[in-house]
Scaffold this motif. Sequence first.
Motif, PDB file in Angstrom:
ATOM      1  N   PRO A   1       0.813  -1.211   0.000  1.00  0.00           N
ATOM      2  CA  PRO A   1       0.000   0.000   0.000  1.00  0.00           C
ATOM      3  C   PRO A   1       0.854   1.273   0.000  1.00  0.00           C
ATOM      4  N   LEU A   2       0.234   2.328  -0.503  1.00  0.00           N
ATOM      5  CA  LEU A   2       0.902   3.619  -0.637  1.00  0.00           C
ATOM      6  C   LEU A   2       0.511   4.542   0.516  1.00  0.00           C
ATOM      7  N   PRO A   3       1.400   5.464   0.889  1.00  0.00           N
ATOM      8  CA  PRO A   3       1.006   6.474   1.877  1.00  0.00           C
ATOM      9  C   PRO A   3       0.033   7.465   1.256  1.00  0.00           C
ATOM     10  N   PRO A   4      -0.742   8.168   2.083  1.00  0.00           N
ATOM     11  CA  PRO A   4      -0.714   8.183   3.538  1.00  0.00           C
ATOM     12  C   PRO A   4      -1.339   6.911   4.111  1.00  0.00           C
ATOM     13  N   PHE A   5      -0.772   6.448   5.222  1.00  0.00           N
ATOM     14  CA  PHE A   5      -1.183   5.173   5.800  1.00  0.00           C
ATOM     15  C   PHE A   5      -2.385   5.308   6.717  1.00  0.00           C
ATOM     16  N   THR A   6      -3.190   4.260   6.697  1.00  0.00           N
ATOM     17  CA  THR A   6      -4.260   4.055   7.673  1.00  0.00           C
ATOM     18  C   THR A   6      -3.774   2.946   8.598  1.00  0.00           C
ATOM     19  N   LEU A   7      -4.518   2.653   9.633  1.00  0.00           N
ATOM     20  CA  LEU A   7      -4.145   1.538  10.505  1.00  0.00           C
ATOM     21  C   LEU A   7      -4.019   0.260   9.680  1.00  0.00           C
ATOM     22  N   GLU A   8      -4.992   0.009   8.819  1.00  0.00           N
ATOM     23  CA  GLU A   8      -4.978  -1.213   8.009  1.00  0.00           C
ATOM     24  C   GLU A   8      -3.763  -1.271   7.086  1.00  0.00           C
ATOM     25  N   THR A   9      -3.453  -0.178   6.400  1.00  0.00           N
ATOM     26  CA  THR A   9      -2.333  -0.214   5.447  1.00  0.00           C
ATOM     27  C   THR A   9      -0.980  -0.204   6.160  1.00  0.00           C
TER      28      THR A   9
ATOM     29  N   ARG B   1       5.090   7.689   7.435  1.00  0.00           N
ATOM     30  CA  ARG B   1       6.050   7.130   8.393  1.00  0.00           C
ATOM     31  C   ARG B   1       5.418   6.032   9.232  1.00  0.00           C
ATOM     32  N   ILE B   2       6.247   5.034   9.541  1.00  0.00           N
ATOM     33  CA  ILE B   2       5.824   3.920  10.392  1.00  0.00           C
ATOM     34  C   ILE B   2       6.955   3.638  11.380  1.00  0.00           C
ATOM     35  N   ALA B   3       6.594   3.371  12.619  1.00  0.00           N
ATOM     36  CA  ALA B   3       7.546   2.930  13.639  1.00  0.00           C
ATOM     37  C   ALA B   3       7.153   1.521  14.065  1.00  0.00           C
ATOM     38  N   VAL B   4       8.157   0.655  14.188  1.00  0.00           N
ATOM     39  CA  VAL B   4       7.913  -0.724  14.620  1.00  0.00           C
ATOM     40  C   VAL B   4       8.873  -1.080  15.751  1.00  0.00           C
ATOM     41  N   ARG B   5       8.441  -2.048  16.542  1.00  0.00           N
ATOM     42  CA  ARG B   5       9.344  -2.725  17.470  1.00  0.00           C
ATOM     43  C   ARG B   5       9.452  -4.141  16.937  1.00  0.00           C
ATOM     44  N   TYR B   6      10.561  -4.765  17.205  1.00  0.00           N
ATOM     45  CA  TYR B   6      10.735  -6.120  16.694  1.00  0.00           C
ATOM     46  C   TYR B   6      11.681  -6.904  17.573  1.00  0.00           C
ATOM     47  N   GLU B   7      11.631  -8.196  17.383  1.00  0.00           N
ATOM     48  CA  GLU B   7      12.623  -9.076  17.967  1.00  0.00           C
ATOM     49  C   GLU B   7      12.897 -10.174  16.962  1.00  0.00           C
ATOM     50  N   TYR B   8      14.121 -10.655  16.986  1.00  0.00           N
ATOM     51  CA  TYR B   8      14.465 -11.787  16.147  1.00  0.00           C
ATOM     52  C   TYR B   8      15.459 -12.656  16.877  1.00  0.00           C
ATOM     53  N   GLU B   9      15.512 -13.908  16.464  1.00  0.00           N
ATOM     54  CA  GLU B   9      16.423 -14.874  17.060  1.00  0.00           C
ATOM     55  C   GLU B   9      17.284 -15.489  15.973  1.00  0.00           C
ATOM     56  N   PHE B  10      18.490 -15.847  16.353  1.00  0.00           N
ATOM     57  CA  PHE B  10      19.432 -16.486  15.443  1.00  0.00           C
ATOM     58  C   PHE B  10      20.528 -17.134  16.280  1.00  0.00           C
ATOM     59  N   HIS B  11      21.331 -17.955  15.644  1.00  0.00           N
ATOM     60  CA  HIS B  11      22.539 -18.443  16.304  1.00  0.00           C
ATOM     61  C   HIS B  11      23.729 -18.210  15.392  1.00  0.00           C
ATOM     62  N   ASN B  12      24.892 -18.142  15.997  1.00  0.00           N
ATOM     63  CA  ASN B  12      26.117 -17.951  15.226  1.00  0.00           C
ATOM     64  C   ASN B  12      26.703 -19.315  14.857  1.00  0.00           C
ATOM     65  N   GLU B  13      27.856 -19.301  14.186  1.00  0.00           N
ATOM     66  CA  GLU B  13      28.487 -20.550  13.753  1.00  0.00           C
ATOM     67  C   GLU B  13      28.886 -21.438  14.917  1.00  0.00           C
TER      68      GLU B  13
ATOM     69  N   ASP C   1       8.430   7.007   0.348  1.00  0.00           N
ATOM     70  CA  ASP C   1       8.149   7.998  -0.681  1.00  0.00           C
ATOM     71  C   ASP C   1       6.704   7.815  -1.156  1.00  0.00           C
ATOM     72  N   GLU C   2       6.281   8.647  -2.097  1.00  0.00           N
ATOM     73  CA  GLU C   2       4.884   8.615  -2.565  1.00  0.00           C
ATOM     74  C   GLU C   2       4.550   7.328  -3.316  1.00  0.00           C
ATOM     75  N   ASN C   3       5.557   6.561  -3.720  1.00  0.00           N
ATOM     76  CA  ASN C   3       5.335   5.299  -4.434  1.00  0.00           C
ATOM     77  C   ASN C   3       5.349   4.081  -3.518  1.00  0.00           C
ATOM     78  N   GLY C   4       5.397   4.310  -2.213  1.00  0.00           N
ATOM     79  CA  GLY C   4       5.353   3.211  -1.258  1.00  0.00           C
ATOM     80  C   GLY C   4       6.678   2.503  -1.056  1.00  0.00           C
TER      81      GLY C   4
END
Length: 136
Positions: free
Chosen positions: A6-14, A84-96, A112-115
């Motif tokens: 979806p393109l901006p301006p954003f709604t909750l859904e987009t 603009r959108i702000a997120v919080r995130y978490e991810y998991e991984f392991h090293n070699e 930008d205006e093109n999403g």
Amino acid sequence: MEQRHPLPPFTLETALQKVQLAEDAWNSKDPERVAQAYTINSEWRNRSTFINGRQQIIEFLTGKWERELNYKLKKELWAFTDNRIAVRYEYEFHNEEGQWFRAYGNENWEYDENGLMQRRFASVNDLPIDESERRL
């Protein structure tokens, strides 16, 4: 003209759609796929690394997923307005060596205006965990 709906301006859904699309792309661990969501000259700050443009995004992500094995990410919408959108995130991984980590972070995205994302600023902290503590 390249567009990513979806393109901006954003709604909750987009805004929620953009977050889910980003989560799905990053979980694919395909740097080329991820890079297509960004402008040609996209500007990033990822921890203390500064990245400019799709080619540098691809190089950065290729190295990331060579080091961060069995990577799994979950993003959550935190806030949004206009392009603009702000997120919080978490991810998991392991090293070699087999050490597992959970990374916690926040990202600020500007489209930008093109999403296409033109700016991405990420702050991330890693926490060593035991494999038995994995949540994702």
